[in-house]
Scaffold this motif. Structure first.
Motif, PDB file in Angstrom:
ATOM      1  N   VAL A   1      61.902 -48.473 -46.706  1.00 28.58           N
ATOM      2  CA  VAL A   1      62.052 -47.057 -46.330  1.00 28.58           C
ATOM      3  C   VAL A   1      63.004 -46.893 -45.153  1.00 28.58           C
ATOM      4  CG1 VAL A   1      60.851 -45.044 -45.369  1.00 28.58           C
ATOM      5  CG2 VAL A   1      59.823 -46.338 -47.254  1.00 28.58           C
ATOM      6  N   PHE A   2      62.770 -47.652 -44.081  1.00 27.58           N
ATOM      7  CA  PHE A   2      63.509 -47.433 -42.839  1.00 27.58           C
ATOM      8  C   PHE A   2      64.770 -48.280 -42.695  1.00 27.58           C
ATOM      9  CE2 PHE A   2      59.122 -46.159 -41.777  1.00 27.58           C
ATOM     10  CZ  PHE A   2      59.372 -44.853 -41.394  1.00 27.58           C
ATOM     11  N   ASP A   3      64.991 -49.206 -43.600  1.00 30.79           N
ATOM     12  CA  ASP A   3      66.215 -50.000 -43.565  1.00 30.79           C
ATOM     13  C   ASP A   3      67.026 -49.766 -44.832  1.00 30.79           C
ATOM     14  OD1 ASP A   3      68.010 -52.481 -43.800  1.00 30.79           O
ATOM     15  OD2 ASP A   3      67.160 -52.752 -41.823  1.00 30.79           O
ATOM     16  N   THR A   4      66.474 -50.166 -45.968  1.00 26.13           N
ATOM     17  CA  THR A   4      67.210 -50.052 -47.233  1.00 26.13           C
ATOM     18  C   THR A   4      67.622 -48.617 -47.534  1.00 26.13           C
ATOM     19  OG1 THR A   4      65.890 -51.900 -48.080  1.00 26.13           O
ATOM     20  CG2 THR A   4      67.162 -50.619 -49.682  1.00 26.13           C
ATOM     21  N   ILE A   5      66.655 -47.711 -47.554  1.00 28.44           N
ATOM     22  CA  ILE A   5      66.942 -46.327 -47.948  1.00 28.44           C
ATOM     23  C   ILE A   5      67.761 -45.609 -46.889  1.00 28.44           C
ATOM     24  CG2 ILE A   5      65.887 -44.079 -48.425  1.00 28.44           C
ATOM     25  CD1 ILE A   5      63.615 -45.532 -49.812  1.00 28.44           C
ATOM     26  N   VAL A   6      67.443 -45.831 -45.617  1.00 28.87           N
ATOM     27  CA  VAL A   6      68.184 -45.147 -44.548  1.00 28.87           C
ATOM     28  C   VAL A   6      69.660 -45.537 -44.574  1.00 28.87           C
ATOM     29  CG1 VAL A   6      68.494 -45.042 -42.047  1.00 28.87           C
ATOM     30  CG2 VAL A   6      66.222 -44.748 -43.028  1.00 28.87           C
ATOM     31  N   ILE A   7      69.955 -46.828 -44.719  1.00 32.41           N
ATOM     32  CA  ILE A   7      71.350 -47.269 -44.754  1.00 32.41           C
ATOM     33  C   ILE A   7      72.035 -46.782 -46.028  1.00 32.41           C
ATOM     34  CG2 ILE A   7      72.880 -49.280 -44.796  1.00 32.41           C
ATOM     35  CD1 ILE A   7      70.800 -50.735 -43.112  1.00 32.41           C
ATOM     36  N   PHE A   8      71.298 -46.779 -47.138  1.00 33.60           N
ATOM     37  CA  PHE A   8      71.872 -46.268 -48.389  1.00 33.60           C
ATOM     38  C   PHE A   8      72.240 -44.790 -48.245  1.00 33.60           C
ATOM     39  CE2 PHE A   8      71.510 -44.457 -52.683  1.00 33.60           C
ATOM     40  CZ  PHE A   8      72.450 -45.244 -53.343  1.00 33.60           C
ATOM     41  N   LEU A   9      71.400 -44.022 -47.569  1.00 30.55           N
ATOM     42  CA  LEU A   9      71.714 -42.607 -47.329  1.00 30.55           C
ATOM     43  C   LEU A   9      72.991 -42.457 -46.511  1.00 30.55           C
ATOM     44  CD1 LEU A   9      68.180 -41.089 -46.591  1.00 30.55           C
ATOM     45  CD2 LEU A   9      69.595 -40.739 -48.630  1.00 30.55           C
ATOM     46  N   MET A  10      73.228 -43.388 -45.595  1.00 27.88           N
ATOM     47  CA  MET A  10      74.471 -43.359 -44.831  1.00 27.88           C
ATOM     48  C   MET A  10      75.679 -43.477 -45.763  1.00 27.88           C
ATOM     49  SD  MET A  10      73.521 -45.783 -41.553  1.00 27.88           S
ATOM     50  CE  MET A  10      75.176 -45.618 -40.871  1.00 27.88           C
ATOM     51  N   PHE A  11      75.596 -44.383 -46.723  1.00 27.65           N
ATOM     52  CA  PHE A  11      76.708 -44.554 -47.659  1.00 27.65           C
ATOM     53  C   PHE A  11      76.886 -43.328 -48.550  1.00 27.65           C
ATOM     54  CE2 PHE A  11      76.089 -49.094 -46.652  1.00 27.65           C
ATOM     55  CZ  PHE A  11      77.396 -49.409 -46.354  1.00 27.65           C
ATOM     56  N   ILE A  12      75.793 -42.673 -48.907  1.00 23.81           N
ATOM     57  CA  ILE A  12      75.905 -41.437 -49.686  1.00 23.81           C
ATOM     58  C   ILE A  12      76.671 -40.389 -48.885  1.00 23.81           C
ATOM     59  CG2 ILE A  12      74.614 -39.538 -50.739  1.00 23.81           C
ATOM     60  CD1 ILE A  12      74.520 -42.180 -52.297  1.00 23.81           C
ATOM     61  N   VAL A  13      76.365 -40.293 -47.583  1.00 22.12           N
ATOM     62  CA  VAL A  13      77.088 -39.347 -46.721  1.00 22.12           C
ATOM     63  C   VAL A  13      78.567 -39.717 -46.666  1.00 22.12           C
ATOM     64  CG1 VAL A  13      77.345 -38.481 -44.357  1.00 22.12           C
ATOM     65  CG2 VAL A  13      75.054 -38.804 -45.331  1.00 22.12           C
ATOM     66  N   TYR A  14      78.869 -40.999 -46.495  1.00 16.33           N
ATOM     67  CA  TYR A  14      80.269 -41.435 -46.431  1.00 16.33           C
ATOM     68  C   TYR A  14      81.030 -41.108 -47.717  1.00 16.33           C
ATOM     69  CZ  TYR A  14      79.531 -44.164 -42.139  1.00 16.33           C
ATOM     70  OH  TYR A  14      79.280 -44.552 -40.845  1.00 16.33           O
ATOM     71  N   ILE A  15      80.343 -41.163 -48.847  1.00 14.01           N
ATOM     72  CA  ILE A  15      80.995 -40.868 -50.126  1.00 14.01           C
ATOM     73  C   ILE A  15      81.174 -39.368 -50.312  1.00 14.01           C
ATOM     74  CG2 ILE A  15      80.674 -40.926 -52.641  1.00 14.01           C
ATOM     75  CD1 ILE A  15      79.364 -43.688 -52.263  1.00 14.01           C
ATOM     76  N   VAL A  16      80.109 -38.615 -50.102  1.00 12.82           N
ATOM     77  CA  VAL A  16      80.152 -37.163 -50.322  1.00 12.82           C
ATOM     78  C   VAL A  16      81.053 -36.480 -49.306  1.00 12.82           C
ATOM     79  CG1 VAL A  16      78.778 -35.040 -50.364  1.00 12.82           C
ATOM     80  CG2 VAL A  16      77.866 -37.144 -51.393  1.00 12.82           C
ATOM     81  N   VAL A  17      80.946 -36.885 -48.043  1.00 11.20           N
ATOM     82  CA  VAL A  17      81.788 -36.318 -46.989  1.00 11.20           C
ATOM     83  C   VAL A  17      82.799 -37.403 -46.599  1.00 11.20           C
ATOM     84  CG1 VAL A  17      81.796 -35.030 -44.823  1.00 11.20           C
ATOM     85  CG2 VAL A  17      79.721 -35.092 -46.226  1.00 11.20           C
ATOM     86  N   PHE A  18      83.708 -37.697 -47.487  1.00 11.38           N
ATOM     87  CA  PHE A  18      84.631 -38.817 -47.308  1.00 11.38           C
ATOM     88  C   PHE A  18      85.635 -38.522 -46.199  1.00 11.38           C
ATOM     89  CE2 PHE A  18      88.430 -41.299 -48.852  1.00 11.38           C
ATOM     90  CZ  PHE A  18      87.911 -42.537 -48.509  1.00 11.38           C
ATOM     91  N   ILE A  19      85.595 -39.330 -45.128  1.00 14.85           N
ATOM     92  CA  ILE A  19      86.451 -39.063 -43.976  1.00 14.85           C
ATOM     93  C   ILE A  19      87.898 -39.467 -44.220  1.00 14.85           C
ATOM     94  CG2 ILE A  19      84.528 -39.289 -42.360  1.00 14.85           C
ATOM     95  CD1 ILE A  19      85.542 -42.081 -41.669  1.00 14.85           C
ATOM     96  N   GLY A  20      88.141 -40.235 -45.275  1.00 18.05           N
ATOM     97  CA  GLY A  20      89.497 -40.717 -45.535  1.00 18.05           C
ATOM     98  C   GLY A  20      90.519 -39.633 -45.765  1.00 18.05           C
ATOM     99  N   HIS A  21      90.059 -38.449 -46.207  1.00 22.88           N
ATOM    100  CA  HIS A  21      90.988 -37.340 -46.419  1.00 22.88           C
ATOM    101  C   HIS A  21      91.729 -36.978 -45.131  1.00 22.88           C
ATOM    102  CE1 HIS A  21      89.453 -36.729 -50.422  1.00 22.88           C
ATOM    103  NE2 HIS A  21      88.237 -36.501 -49.982  1.00 22.88           N
ATOM    104  N   SER A  22      91.072 -37.171 -44.009  1.00 27.05           N
ATOM    105  CA  SER A  22      91.664 -36.800 -42.725  1.00 27.05           C
ATOM    106  C   SER A  22      92.367 -37.957 -42.029  1.00 27.05           C
ATOM    107  CB  SER A  22      90.570 -36.232 -41.795  1.00 27.05           C
ATOM    108  OG  SER A  22      90.025 -35.049 -42.334  1.00 27.05           O
ATOM    109  N   PHE A  23      92.392 -39.111 -42.672  1.00 26.32           N
ATOM    110  CA  PHE A  23      93.069 -40.278 -42.102  1.00 26.32           C
ATOM    111  C   PHE A  23      93.949 -40.930 -43.163  1.00 26.32           C
ATOM    112  CE2 PHE A  23      89.056 -39.744 -39.801  1.00 26.32           C
ATOM    113  CZ  PHE A  23      89.532 -39.612 -38.497  1.00 26.32           C
ATOM    114  N   PRO A  24      95.032 -40.241 -43.587  1.00 19.73           N
ATOM    115  CA  PRO A  24      95.927 -40.786 -44.617  1.00 19.73           C
ATOM    116  C   PRO A  24      96.736 -41.955 -44.083  1.00 19.73           C
ATOM    117  CG  PRO A  24      96.839 -38.766 -43.714  1.00 19.73           C
ATOM    118  CD  PRO A  24      95.457 -38.909 -43.130  1.00 19.73           C
TER     119      PRO A  24
END
Length: 297
Positions: A250-273
């Motif tokens: 719960v506090f390691d696997t799922i929490v870190i996985f949620l971080m990756f979901i955020v990175y994918i959905v709100v992809f910061i790469g658009h602002s760093f070409p």
């Protein structure tokens, strides 16, 4: 089984290695699902980086996802047969790599500060060089402490010292996470700090909001994970938290996985070409009007 019994299991040469190292028989299926999930998010991030031609430092994100997948590969092997080497590898790959995600967040905010010519910070903690190298050095220090302590935890004679080393690394990391969040919210609030506006976004405000939402949300999630790890190692081998497999997922696997979901959905790469120069819409701090300027990235 109480804590004393678990400690005696570690010393008993006849006990199953899974009970010796985990203090419980790890469940099947969960590590395989985690392995697949982290591999998939890593592959998605690689596709986004290549497709949108982002700067190469963003490869930190999929690299961490693949390292997590490797950690769960070792955990899967440990479900069937736990050896000292596999346990150490699993421990290191599941404890250390997530800290690299903080490096990506630090880099993003440092880039925003550096690429905002209208901002002229008068305090040292807002200068891009300080933000980049200070937080980078703090995270590397924390990673080294956690890696060294994680290795020591597997030895009978070094277990207590290893726990102390890991706790120091995690506590130092929490302190710098808090400092970084203060810096991030300040940059988010001040209009003179700007980000590149790609075709993905309609305005400077939207682009900046997306980037800052990504880095702050993931930092808070990483903060939660670090608190869990501090509680786990503080409780010690054989403690209730260490021996609760559900808490790990719960506090390691799922929490870190949620971080990756955020990175994918709100992809910061658009602002760093990846291009050497970009035209970005920036807000004049004096008149609060958009002006065009060249920003080197």
């Amino acid at each position: 089984m109480d804590k004393v019994a678990r400690l005696s299991n570690f010393e008993n040469p006849l006990i199953d290695n899974r009970l010796r190292y985990f203090t419980y028989i790890p469940v099947n299926i969960a590590p395989e699902i985690s392995l697949a999930a982290y591999f998939i998010v890593g592959a998605i991030l690689v596709w986004q980086i290549v497709h949108y031609r982002t700067q190469r430092w963003i490869y930190i994100l999929p690299g961490t996802a693949f390292a997590e997948a490797l950690g769960y590969a070792f955990r899967t092997a440990c479900v069937y047969k736990t050896t000292f080497g596999m346990y150490v590898a699993m421990m290191l790959f599941l404890l250390v790599p997530p800290n690299a995600l903080a490096l990506a967040n630090y880099k993003a905010v440092a880039k925003i500060i550096r690429n905002s010519p209208a901002a002229k910070p008068r305090v040292f903690w807002l200068k891009p060089g300080f933000v980049n190298w200070f937080y980078f050095a703090s995270d590397v220090f924390s990673i080294c402490m956690q890696g060294a302590g994680g290795g020591m935890l597997t030895g009978t004679n070094t277990r207590d010292a290893g726990r102390a080393v890991v706790l120091v690394g995690l506590t130092v990391q929490l302190f710098f996470f808090a400092c970084y969040l203060v810096t991030s919210f300040y940059v988010w609030w001040r209009p003179e700090y700007v980000v590149h506006v790609s075709s993905k976004y309609k305005s400077h405000q939207q682009a900046k909001r997306r980037v800052m939402l990504s880095v702050t949300t993931t930092t808070v999630l990483l903060y939660i994970r670090s608190i869990y790890r501090i509680a786990e190692f503080g409780d010690g081998y054989g403690g209730k938290i260490y021996s609760s497999e559900w808490a790990f997922y719960v506090f390691d696997t799922i929490v870190i996985f949620l971080m990756f979901i955020v990175y994918i959905v709100v992809f910061i790469g658009h602002s760093f070409p990846r291009e050497g120069k970009i035209s970005s819409m920036q807000l004049s701090s004096a008149e609060n009007q958009p002006v065009t300027s060249e920003v080197r990235i």
